[in-house]
Design a protein around this motif. Structure first.
Motif, PDB file in Angstrom:
ATOM      1  N   GLY A  90       0.766  -1.291   0.250  1.00  0.00           N
ATOM      2  CA  GLY A  90      -0.077   0.051   0.206  1.00  0.00           C
ATOM      3  C   GLY A  90       0.582   1.027   0.130  1.00  0.00           C
ATOM      4  O   GLY A  90       0.618   1.855   0.098  1.00  0.00           O
ATOM      5  N   LEU A  91       2.276   1.546   0.098  1.00  0.00           N
ATOM      6  CA  LEU A  91       2.806   2.419   0.214  1.00  0.00           C
ATOM      7  C   LEU A  91       3.466   2.605  -1.418  1.00  0.00           C
ATOM      8  O   LEU A  91       4.458   3.833  -1.276  1.00  0.00           O
ATOM      9  N   VAL A  92       3.263   2.033  -2.034  1.00  0.00           N
ATOM     10  CA  VAL A  92       4.142   1.911  -3.292  1.00  0.00           C
ATOM     11  C   VAL A  92       3.525   2.990  -4.049  1.00  0.00           C
ATOM     12  O   VAL A  92       2.526   3.730  -4.145  1.00  0.00           O
ATOM     13  N   GLY A  93       4.813   4.249  -3.948  1.00  0.00           N
ATOM     14  CA  GLY A  93       4.143   5.501  -5.042  1.00  0.00           C
ATOM     15  C   GLY A  93       4.102   6.214  -3.455  1.00  0.00           C
ATOM     16  O   GLY A  93       3.881   7.815  -4.157  1.00  0.00           O
ATOM     17  N   ARG A  94       4.076   6.264  -2.592  1.00  0.00           N
ATOM     18  CA  ARG A  94       3.814   6.826  -1.485  1.00  0.00           C
ATOM     19  C   ARG A  94       4.668   7.719  -0.523  1.00  0.00           C
ATOM     20  O   ARG A  94       6.464   6.991  -0.723  1.00  0.00           O
ATOM     21  N   ARG A  95       4.799   8.300  -0.250  1.00  0.00           N
ATOM     22  CA  ARG A  95       6.018   9.366   0.763  1.00  0.00           C
ATOM     23  C   ARG A  95       5.609   8.599   2.103  1.00  0.00           C
ATOM     24  O   ARG A  95       4.876   9.321   2.375  1.00  0.00           O
ATOM     25  N   VAL A  96       6.927   8.201   2.513  1.00  0.00           N
ATOM     26  CA  VAL A  96       7.405   7.777   3.250  1.00  0.00           C
ATOM     27  C   VAL A  96       8.192   8.655   4.494  1.00  0.00           C
ATOM     28  O   VAL A  96       9.405   8.538   4.226  1.00  0.00           O
ATOM     29  N   ALA A  97       8.437   9.154   5.745  1.00  0.00           N
ATOM     30  CA  ALA A  97       9.000   9.458   6.400  1.00  0.00           C
ATOM     31  C   ALA A  97       9.688   8.364   7.312  1.00  0.00           C
ATOM     32  O   ALA A  97       9.074   7.558   7.907  1.00  0.00           O
ATOM     33  N   ALA A  98      10.815   8.580   7.402  1.00  0.00           N
ATOM     34  CA  ALA A  98      11.599   8.092   8.667  1.00  0.00           C
ATOM     35  C   ALA A  98      12.629   9.296   8.846  1.00  0.00           C
ATOM     36  O   ALA A  98      13.398   9.877   8.223  1.00  0.00           O
ATOM     37  N   ILE A  99      13.593   9.121  10.759  1.00  0.00           N
ATOM     38  CA  ILE A  99      14.507   9.566  10.640  1.00  0.00           C
ATOM     39  C   ILE A  99      16.212   9.142   9.572  1.00  0.00           C
ATOM     40  O   ILE A  99      15.596   7.950   9.914  1.00  0.00           O
ATOM     41  N   ALA A 146       8.331   2.542  -2.247  1.00  0.00           N
ATOM     42  CA  ALA A 146       7.945   3.680  -1.937  1.00  0.00           C
ATOM     43  C   ALA A 146       9.285   4.715  -1.252  1.00  0.00           C
ATOM     44  O   ALA A 146       9.812   4.627  -3.076  1.00  0.00           O
ATOM     45  N   VAL A 147       8.289   5.535  -1.324  1.00  0.00           N
ATOM     46  CA  VAL A 147       9.690   7.185  -1.591  1.00  0.00           C
ATOM     47  C   VAL A 147       9.453   7.657  -0.639  1.00  0.00           C
ATOM     48  O   VAL A 147       8.966   8.165   0.128  1.00  0.00           O
ATOM     49  N   VAL A 148      10.566   7.221   0.356  1.00  0.00           N
ATOM     50  CA  VAL A 148      11.795   7.428   1.354  1.00  0.00           C
ATOM     51  C   VAL A 148      12.058   8.811   1.799  1.00  0.00           C
ATOM     52  O   VAL A 148      12.741   9.329   0.606  1.00  0.00           O
ATOM     53  N   VAL A 149      11.524   9.963   2.660  1.00  0.00           N
ATOM     54  CA  VAL A 149      11.595  10.824   3.071  1.00  0.00           C
ATOM     55  C   VAL A 149      11.798  10.857   4.124  1.00  0.00           C
ATOM     56  O   VAL A 149      11.441  11.068   5.310  1.00  0.00           O
ATOM     57  N   ALA A 195       2.807   8.194   4.966  1.00  0.00           N
ATOM     58  CA  ALA A 195       2.931   7.889   6.487  1.00  0.00           C
ATOM     59  C   ALA A 195       4.416   7.828   6.880  1.00  0.00           C
ATOM     60  O   ALA A 195       5.071   8.713   6.216  1.00  0.00           O
ATOM     61  N   VAL A 196       4.178   7.334   8.108  1.00  0.00           N
ATOM     62  CA  VAL A 196       6.042   7.723   8.875  1.00  0.00           C
ATOM     63  C   VAL A 196       6.102   6.269   9.914  1.00  0.00           C
ATOM     64  O   VAL A 196       5.486   5.535   9.868  1.00  0.00           O
ATOM     65  N   VAL A 197       7.077   6.007   9.333  1.00  0.00           N
ATOM     66  CA  VAL A 197       8.208   4.340  10.337  1.00  0.00           C
ATOM     67  C   VAL A 197       8.915   4.649  11.091  1.00  0.00           C
ATOM     68  O   VAL A 197       9.644   6.006  10.925  1.00  0.00           O
TER      69      VAL A 197
END
Length: 240
Positions: free
Chosen positions: A116-125, A140-143, A167-169
């Protein structure tokens, strides 16, 4: 010289952490009654076992390990998964916690697996175990969020709230209760990563690392650590 090196007459254990509101792990130092949560409880037990007063040095995430390396603090007790990148910087005690990682979304938009994260911006430290996990989510597009911020955790939640990221990891210890209690957010899924967390000490202070490690072993052995876990993290299985 560090105030907590293995020398007679020292008075305090000075620990670095982020000043953020991330219950049940820790709360803000300015909160009524002072800084509360699982990590402050563990720190208080360690200081008591070592016969020292506890002192917190609050700073941005990215400053904590360098502060230990420079002996500006005795150690870092603040959500530090024992990962190769950190082991290059400091030595760690035995784990005081073992946690998994979660994916937090806005309520009503949660996804139940990485597809469900394909093409989505996903935040992480940036540079964290969470970013490393996010990079395994295909498509996923990791930010990465910089640890130089005064409160990178709050920055990521603000970006999620505004829709700047989908989303945030981060670690399940903060996301499980947040997903249950906050009407804005919903926990999507948890990845069972079994990440050990330890207390980081400068590599040139092996005696100090051993002293803190021995104190940690003592509070685990006699049940004080478990009591703190069950007080603050009652929904998570005790790992020791």
């Amino acid at each position: 010289m560090s105030a907590a090196t293995a020398t007679p007459g020292r008075l305090r254990l000075r620990l670095a952490c982020l000043d953020a509101d991330a219950p049940p792990l820790f709360g803000l130092a300015s909160a009524p009654g002072g800084r509360q949560g699982f990590e402050p409880a563990v720190a208080a037990l360690l200081a008591d076992e070592m016969g020292l007063d506890l002192e917190w040095a609050l700073m941005p995430w990215g400053d904590m390990l360098p502060a230990a390396q420079r002996h500006e603090v005795d150690a870092v007790l603040c959500g530090q998964g024992i990962i190769p990148a950190r082991l290059e910087q400091v030595d760690f005690t035995r784990p005081y916690g073992v946690f998994h990682e979660g994916v937090l979304c806005r309520r009503g938009e949660a996804v139940r697996d990485p597809s469900g994260l394909v093409g989505r911006r996903v935040a992480a430290i940036a540079g964290s175990a969470n970013e490393r996990l996010a990079n395994t989510f295909e498509g996923a597009v990791v930010v990465p969020f910089s640890g130089d911020s005064d409160d990178v955790y709050a920055d990521m939640l603000a970006a999620l709230r505004s829709g700047d990221v989908f989303a945030v990891v981060d670690d399940d210890v903060v996301f499980v209760p947040l997903g249950e209690s906050d009407p804005t957010f919903e926990l999507g899924f948890v990845v069972k990563t079994h990440n050990p967390w330890g207390i980081g000490v400068a590599k040139d202070l092996p005696d100090l690392r051993t002293e803190i490690d021995d104190a940690l072993a003592a509070i685990i052995a006699d049940g004080r650590h478990r009591a703190a876990w069950e007080q603050w993290l009652p929904t998570l299985e005790y790992p020791f």
